[in-house]
Write an enzyme that holds these catalytic residues in place. Structure first.
Site, PDB file in Angstrom:
ATOM      1  N   ASP A  74       0.795  -1.224   0.000  1.00 32.17           N
ATOM      2  CA  ASP A  74       0.000   0.000   0.000  1.00 32.17           C
ATOM      3  C   ASP A  74       0.832   1.282   0.000  1.00 32.17           C
ATOM      4  O   ASP A  74       0.361   2.338   0.397  1.00 32.17           O
ATOM      5  CB  ASP A  74      -0.908   0.007   1.236  1.00 32.17           C
ATOM      6  CG  ASP A  74      -0.123  -0.147   2.535  1.00 32.17           C
ATOM      7  OD1 ASP A  74       1.105   0.049   2.513  1.00 32.17           O
ATOM      8  OD2 ASP A  74      -0.735  -0.456   3.567  1.00 32.17           O
ATOM      9  N   GLU A 127      -0.773  -8.898  -1.545  1.00 22.91           N
ATOM     10  CA  GLU A 127      -1.429  -8.334  -0.339  1.00 22.91           C
ATOM     11  C   GLU A 127      -2.581  -7.419  -0.750  1.00 22.91           C
ATOM     12  O   GLU A 127      -2.715  -6.269  -0.281  1.00 22.91           O
ATOM     13  CB  GLU A 127      -0.429  -7.585   0.554  1.00 22.91           C
ATOM     14  CG  GLU A 127      -0.883  -7.390   1.988  1.00 22.91           C
ATOM     15  CD  GLU A 127       0.113  -6.576   2.814  1.00 22.91           C
ATOM     16  OE1 GLU A 127       0.113  -5.338   2.728  1.00 22.91           O
ATOM     17  OE2 GLU A 127       0.909  -7.202   3.533  1.00 22.91           O
ATOM     18  N   GLU A 161      -2.185   5.319   2.778  1.00 24.65           N
ATOM     19  CA  GLU A 161      -2.168   3.906   2.376  1.00 24.65           C
ATOM     20  C   GLU A 161      -3.539   3.370   1.958  1.00 24.65           C
ATOM     21  O   GLU A 161      -3.641   2.553   1.045  1.00 24.65           O
ATOM     22  CB  GLU A 161      -1.585   3.039   3.503  1.00 24.65           C
ATOM     23  CG  GLU A 161      -0.088   3.226   3.727  1.00 24.65           C
ATOM     24  CD  GLU A 161       0.253   4.439   4.578  1.00 24.65           C
ATOM     25  OE1 GLU A 161      -0.679   5.116   5.058  1.00 24.65           O
ATOM     26  OE2 GLU A 161       1.446   4.729   4.766  1.00 24.65           O
ATOM     27  N   HIS A 194       5.573   4.993  13.208  1.00 25.65           N
ATOM     28  CA  HIS A 194       6.039   5.823  12.089  1.00 25.65           C
ATOM     29  C   HIS A 194       4.928   6.387  11.217  1.00 25.65           C
ATOM     30  O   HIS A 194       5.197   7.125  10.282  1.00 25.65           O
ATOM     31  CB  HIS A 194       6.973   5.002  11.190  1.00 25.65           C
ATOM     32  CG  HIS A 194       6.239   3.976  10.362  1.00 25.65           C
ATOM     33  ND1 HIS A 194       5.872   2.757  10.843  1.00 25.65           N
ATOM     34  CD2 HIS A 194       5.796   4.014   9.081  1.00 25.65           C
ATOM     35  CE1 HIS A 194       5.244   2.069   9.904  1.00 25.65           C
ATOM     36  NE2 HIS A 194       5.178   2.817   8.817  1.00 25.65           N
ATOM     37  N   ARG A 233       2.156   8.324   9.129  1.00 27.10           N
ATOM     38  CA  ARG A 233       1.920   9.748   8.831  1.00 27.10           C
ATOM     39  C   ARG A 233       0.722  10.304   9.593  1.00 27.10           C
ATOM     40  O   ARG A 233       0.755  11.421  10.090  1.00 27.10           O
ATOM     41  CB  ARG A 233       1.674   9.920   7.320  1.00 27.10           C
ATOM     42  CG  ARG A 233       2.922  10.233   6.523  1.00 27.10           C
ATOM     43  CD  ARG A 233       2.569  10.450   5.049  1.00 27.10           C
ATOM     44  NE  ARG A 233       3.634  11.098   4.314  1.00 27.10           N
ATOM     45  CZ  ARG A 233       4.726  10.484   3.873  1.00 27.10           C
ATOM     46  NH1 ARG A 233       4.925   9.206   4.135  1.00 27.10           N
ATOM     47  NH2 ARG A 233       5.641  11.157   3.185  1.00 27.10           N
ATOM     48  N   HIS A 273      12.249   5.050  13.504  1.00 23.16           N
ATOM     49  CA  HIS A 273      12.177   5.226  12.043  1.00 23.16           C
ATOM     50  C   HIS A 273      12.929   6.515  11.654  1.00 23.16           C
ATOM     51  O   HIS A 273      12.831   7.515  12.373  1.00 23.16           O
ATOM     52  CB  HIS A 273      10.699   5.324  11.658  1.00 23.16           C
ATOM     53  CG  HIS A 273      10.428   5.213  10.190  1.00 23.16           C
ATOM     54  ND1 HIS A 273      10.761   6.219   9.297  1.00 23.16           N
ATOM     55  CD2 HIS A 273       9.864   4.241   9.445  1.00 23.16           C
ATOM     56  CE1 HIS A 273      10.395   5.858   8.076  1.00 23.16           C
ATOM     57  NE2 HIS A 273       9.850   4.649   8.135  1.00 23.16           N
TER      58      HIS A 273
HETATM   59  C1  UD1 Z   1       6.604   4.689   3.890  1.00 23.39           C
HETATM   60  C2  UD1 Z   1       5.223   4.348   3.345  1.00 23.39           C
HETATM   61  C3  UD1 Z   1       4.386   3.655   4.433  1.00 23.39           C
HETATM   62  C4  UD1 Z   1       5.138   2.482   5.033  1.00 23.39           C
HETATM   63  C5  UD1 Z   1       6.516   2.922   5.492  1.00 23.39           C
HETATM   64  C6  UD1 Z   1       7.308   1.722   5.971  1.00 23.39           C
HETATM   65  C7  UD1 Z   1       4.198   5.877   1.701  1.00 23.39           C
HETATM   66  C8  UD1 Z   1       3.525   7.169   1.491  1.00 23.39           C
HETATM   67  N1  UD1 Z   1       4.529   5.577   2.971  1.00 23.39           N
HETATM   68  O1  UD1 Z   1       6.429   5.659   4.927  1.00 23.39           O
HETATM   69  O2  UD1 Z   1       3.162   3.200   3.868  1.00 23.39           O
HETATM   70  O3  UD1 Z   1       4.404   1.996   6.139  1.00 23.39           O
HETATM   71  O4  UD1 Z   1       7.218   3.517   4.395  1.00 23.39           O
HETATM   72  O5  UD1 Z   1       8.391   2.100   6.770  1.00 23.39           O
HETATM   73  O6  UD1 Z   1       4.445   5.158   0.766  1.00 23.39           O
HETATM   74  N2  UD1 Z   1      13.929   7.985   5.472  1.00 23.39           N
HETATM   75  C9  UD1 Z   1      15.311   7.859   5.512  1.00 23.39           C
HETATM   76  N3  UD1 Z   1      15.865   6.646   5.169  1.00 23.39           N
HETATM   77  C10 UD1 Z   1      15.110   5.584   4.777  1.00 23.39           C
HETATM   78  C11 UD1 Z   1      13.720   5.717   4.757  1.00 23.39           C
HETATM   79  C12 UD1 Z   1      13.144   6.932   5.090  1.00 23.39           C
HETATM   80  O7  UD1 Z   1      16.019   8.794   5.852  1.00 23.39           O
HETATM   81  O8  UD1 Z   1      15.681   4.540   4.462  1.00 23.39           O
HETATM   82  C13 UD1 Z   1      13.335   9.305   5.822  1.00 23.39           C
HETATM   83  C14 UD1 Z   1      13.554  10.342   4.689  1.00 23.39           C
HETATM   84  O9  UD1 Z   1      13.712  11.605   5.258  1.00 23.39           O
HETATM   85  C15 UD1 Z   1      12.224  10.256   3.925  1.00 23.39           C
HETATM   86  C16 UD1 Z   1      11.260  10.050   5.081  1.00 23.39           C
HETATM   87  O10 UD1 Z   1      11.924   9.171   5.988  1.00 23.39           O
HETATM   88  O11 UD1 Z   1      11.956  11.407   3.151  1.00 23.39           O
HETATM   89  C17 UD1 Z   1       9.900   9.527   4.705  1.00 23.39           C
HETATM   90  O12 UD1 Z   1       9.985   8.376   3.878  1.00 23.39           O
HETATM   91  P1  UD1 Z   1       8.636   7.914   3.072  1.00 23.39           P
HETATM   92  O13 UD1 Z   1       8.920   6.663   2.332  1.00 23.39           O
HETATM   93  O14 UD1 Z   1       8.092   9.059   2.279  1.00 23.39           O
HETATM   94  O15 UD1 Z   1       7.596   7.679   4.239  1.00 23.39           O
HETATM   95  P2  UD1 Z   1       7.590   6.619   5.400  1.00 23.39           P
HETATM   96  O16 UD1 Z   1       7.046   7.320   6.594  1.00 23.39           O
HETATM   97  O17 UD1 Z   1       8.883   5.929   5.481  1.00 23.39           O
HETATM   98  N1  UDP Z   2      11.297  -4.082  10.800  1.00 24.09           N
HETATM   99  C1  UDP Z   2      12.697  -4.268  10.765  1.00 24.09           C
HETATM  100  N2  UDP Z   2      13.490  -3.459  11.548  1.00 24.09           N
HETATM  101  C2  UDP Z   2      12.984  -2.501  12.351  1.00 24.09           C
HETATM  102  C3  UDP Z   2      11.564  -2.304  12.369  1.00 24.09           C
HETATM  103  C4  UDP Z   2      10.763  -3.111  11.562  1.00 24.09           C
HETATM  104  O1  UDP Z   2      13.187  -5.151  10.060  1.00 24.09           O
HETATM  105  O2  UDP Z   2      13.756  -1.813  13.038  1.00 24.09           O
HETATM  106  C5  UDP Z   2      10.448  -4.929   9.925  1.00 24.09           C
HETATM  107  C6  UDP Z   2       9.299  -5.640  10.609  1.00 24.09           C
HETATM  108  O3  UDP Z   2       9.675  -6.909  11.079  1.00 24.09           O
HETATM  109  C7  UDP Z   2       8.248  -5.729   9.507  1.00 24.09           C
HETATM  110  C8  UDP Z   2       8.518  -4.513   8.649  1.00 24.09           C
HETATM  111  O4  UDP Z   2       9.816  -4.051   9.008  1.00 24.09           O
HETATM  112  O5  UDP Z   2       8.437  -6.857   8.687  1.00 24.09           O
HETATM  113  C9  UDP Z   2       7.483  -3.466   8.918  1.00 24.09           C
HETATM  114  O6  UDP Z   2       7.853  -2.276   8.347  1.00 24.09           O
HETATM  115  P1  UDP Z   2       7.174  -0.903   8.754  1.00 24.09           P
HETATM  116  O7  UDP Z   2       6.626  -0.985  10.135  1.00 24.09           O
HETATM  117  O8  UDP Z   2       8.165   0.152   8.445  1.00 24.09           O
HETATM  118  O9  UDP Z   2       6.021  -0.746   7.662  1.00 24.09           O
HETATM  119  P2  UDP Z   2       4.478  -1.216   7.602  1.00 24.09           P
HETATM  120  O10 UDP Z   2       4.425  -2.691   7.739  1.00 24.09           O
HETATM  121  O11 UDP Z   2       3.751  -0.478   8.680  1.00 24.09           O
HETATM  122  O12 UDP Z   2       4.056  -0.719   6.259  1.00 24.09           O
END
Ligand code: UD1
Ligand code: UDP
Length: 368
Positions: A94, A116, A130, A207, A209, A240
């Site tokens: 999602d 999924e 999402e 984490h 939004r 996160h």
């Molecule tokens: C994204 C997904 C969310 C998912 C989550 C899993 C969208 C809109 N959101 O949210 O559905 O649950 O990933 O974790 O698709 N960042 C880093 N390093 C990384 C990853 C993220 O620095 O490896 C920081 C960056 O500043 C980035 C920010 O996090 O701009 C947000 O990342 P983004 O993928 O937009 O949103 P998530 O909150 O990670």
């Molecule tokens: N996870 C990980 N390291 C961490 C936190 C989460 O490997 O420090 C794994 C967790 O086991 C799960 C996945 O990341 O499989 C979940 O990711 P996240 O919570 O970022 O996204 P969501 O599932 O909410 O989209």
């Protein structure tokens, strides 16, 4: 026949890995494309599962917004899809990578398989974005791989042809079973020093939004209160990297002896942490699915969930973001042995570890 497997974030990598491994095992013609909507979080998972993507769009920017992610994915994936001409594009879950990739594939008239499929809250803004990513991806999908019967019924209610819906289980269970190892020792000594036997360890992740701001503050204030009032409790939070999360976590939770704010963990140590902790408090989707396999109760820090199966099975409880309600529910699990046992000894409703095999069988059968 060529399969393109496309993903961009931590959870998509974990949940696509078993499908990639299945393609490798059967020697299929496939390519992997990562958008790198996440960077470090994605790279950690590619390494654990030993995946070297064929293409890496490398789009992540600090504090990126949804407009940027959506437009970058669509524009950057277009030439690769035109060049590679896959017979099917597989997306997962999602995220904005999932939706934008499906839209790009649709524009090029390439069939989409959605792993999924069918999870719903029917609440436009929760989870944000999402829920709408999922609904829009469904409109663009040709093959719906629903993890459960509930998800299948959601798709049928929305008028999706039942012949295009396949209940497969969730590939996250395949991934978990590949990685879980009760004898694993952490490489980080800080984690090895934690007394998992005599202390009650709470594992926290947050984490989302829609939780930014007041809801996330309430979650962290509740956690702080729980630790302060229970001397036998310690809390571990792999924070996160999203700057919005980092700022609030540091403001409220930093500087306490029994609260450990750590970097996001690789999958292997994270699974071990889930395995060894007492209780999980999370707003994550994937963790709600994994925890029942490890016999851990989950308090879900969200107002809605698209994963009611765990709640119905009794392994998870939706506690929202109200501080007092979170505290009451955690307190119950910390003190009431019967309540705790009841939540930690149920079967996992999300799968049996064979989802990837089923998905590939279905693709081969239908596309031939
Ligand atoms: C994204 C997904 C969310 C998912 C989550 C899993 C969208 C809109 N959101 O949210 O559905 O649950 O990933 O974790 O698709 N960042 C880093 N390093 C990384 C990853 C993220 O620095 O490896 C920081 C960056 O500043 C980035 C920010 O996090 O701009 C947000 O990342 P983004 O993928 O937009 O949103 P998530 O909150 O990670
Ligand atoms: N996870 C990980 N390291 C961490 C936190 C989460 O490997 O420090 C794994 C967790 O086991 C799960 C996945 O990341 O499989 C979940 O990711 P996240 O919570 O970022 O996204 P969501 O599932 O909410 O989209």
């Amino acid at each position: 026949m060529k399969i393109a497997i496309i993903f961009g974030t931590r959870p998509e990598a974990i949940k696509m890995a078993p499908i990639i491994k299945e393609c490798e095992k059967r020697n299929l013609n496939f390519i992997t494309i990562v958008t790198a909507q996440h960077r470090e979080l994605l790279d950690q998972k590619l390494e654990v599962f030993n995946i070297e993507p064929h293409y890496d769009l490398d789009i992540m920017q600090a504090n990126q917004d949804l407009f940027y992610v959506t437009s970058s994915v669509i524009n950057e994936i277009k030439p690769i899809l035109i060049k590679e001409k896959p017979d099917i594009v597989l997306v997962q879950g999602d995220t904005t990578t999932t939706f934008a990739t499906s839209l790009a594939a649709f524009y090029l008239r390439i069939p989409v398989g959605h792993v999924e499929a069918g999870l719903r809250t029917w609440n436009k803004y929760n989870p944000f974005p999402e829920e709408i990513n999922r609904q829009l991806t469904t409109r663009l999908t040709d093959y719906n791989f629903a993890p459960t019967e509930w998800a299948k019924q959601n798709l049928i209610k929305e008028g999706i042809d039942p012949d295009k819906i396949f209940v497969t289980g969730n590939t996250v269970i395949d991934a978990l079973l590949m990685i879980v190892d009760p004898n694993y020792t952490f490489t980080d000594d800080k984690l090895n020093r934690i007394d998992f036997l005599n202390k009650k360890i709470i594992l926290l992740t947050s984490h989302r939004r829609e939780n930014f701001g007041e809801p996330m503050r309430n979650i962290f204030l509740a956690c702080k209160y729980i630790v302060e009032t229970n001397p036998d409790v310690e809390l571990i939070y792999p924070v996160h990297p999203n700057p919005n999360v980092q700022k609030t976590a540091n403001e409220i939770l930093k500087g306490f002896d029994r609260i450990h704010l750590i970097e996001p963990l690789d999958y292997r140590p994270f699974v071990q942490l889930m395995n060894k902790c007492y209780l999980i408090m999370t707003d994550s989707g994937g963790i709600q699915e994994e925890a029942p396999s490890l016999g851990k109760p989950v308090l879900v820090l969200r107002k809605t969930t698209e994963r009611p199966e765990a709640i119905e099975a009794g392994t998870a409880r939706l506690v929202g973001t109200d501080k007092d309600f979170i505290i009451d529910n955690a307190q119950k699990l910390l003190t009431d042995k019967f309540e705790y046992k009841n939540m930690s000894s149920k079967a996992n409703p999300y799968g049996d570890g064979k989802a990837a095999k089923r998905i590939i069988d279905i693709i081969l059968h239908h596309l031939k």
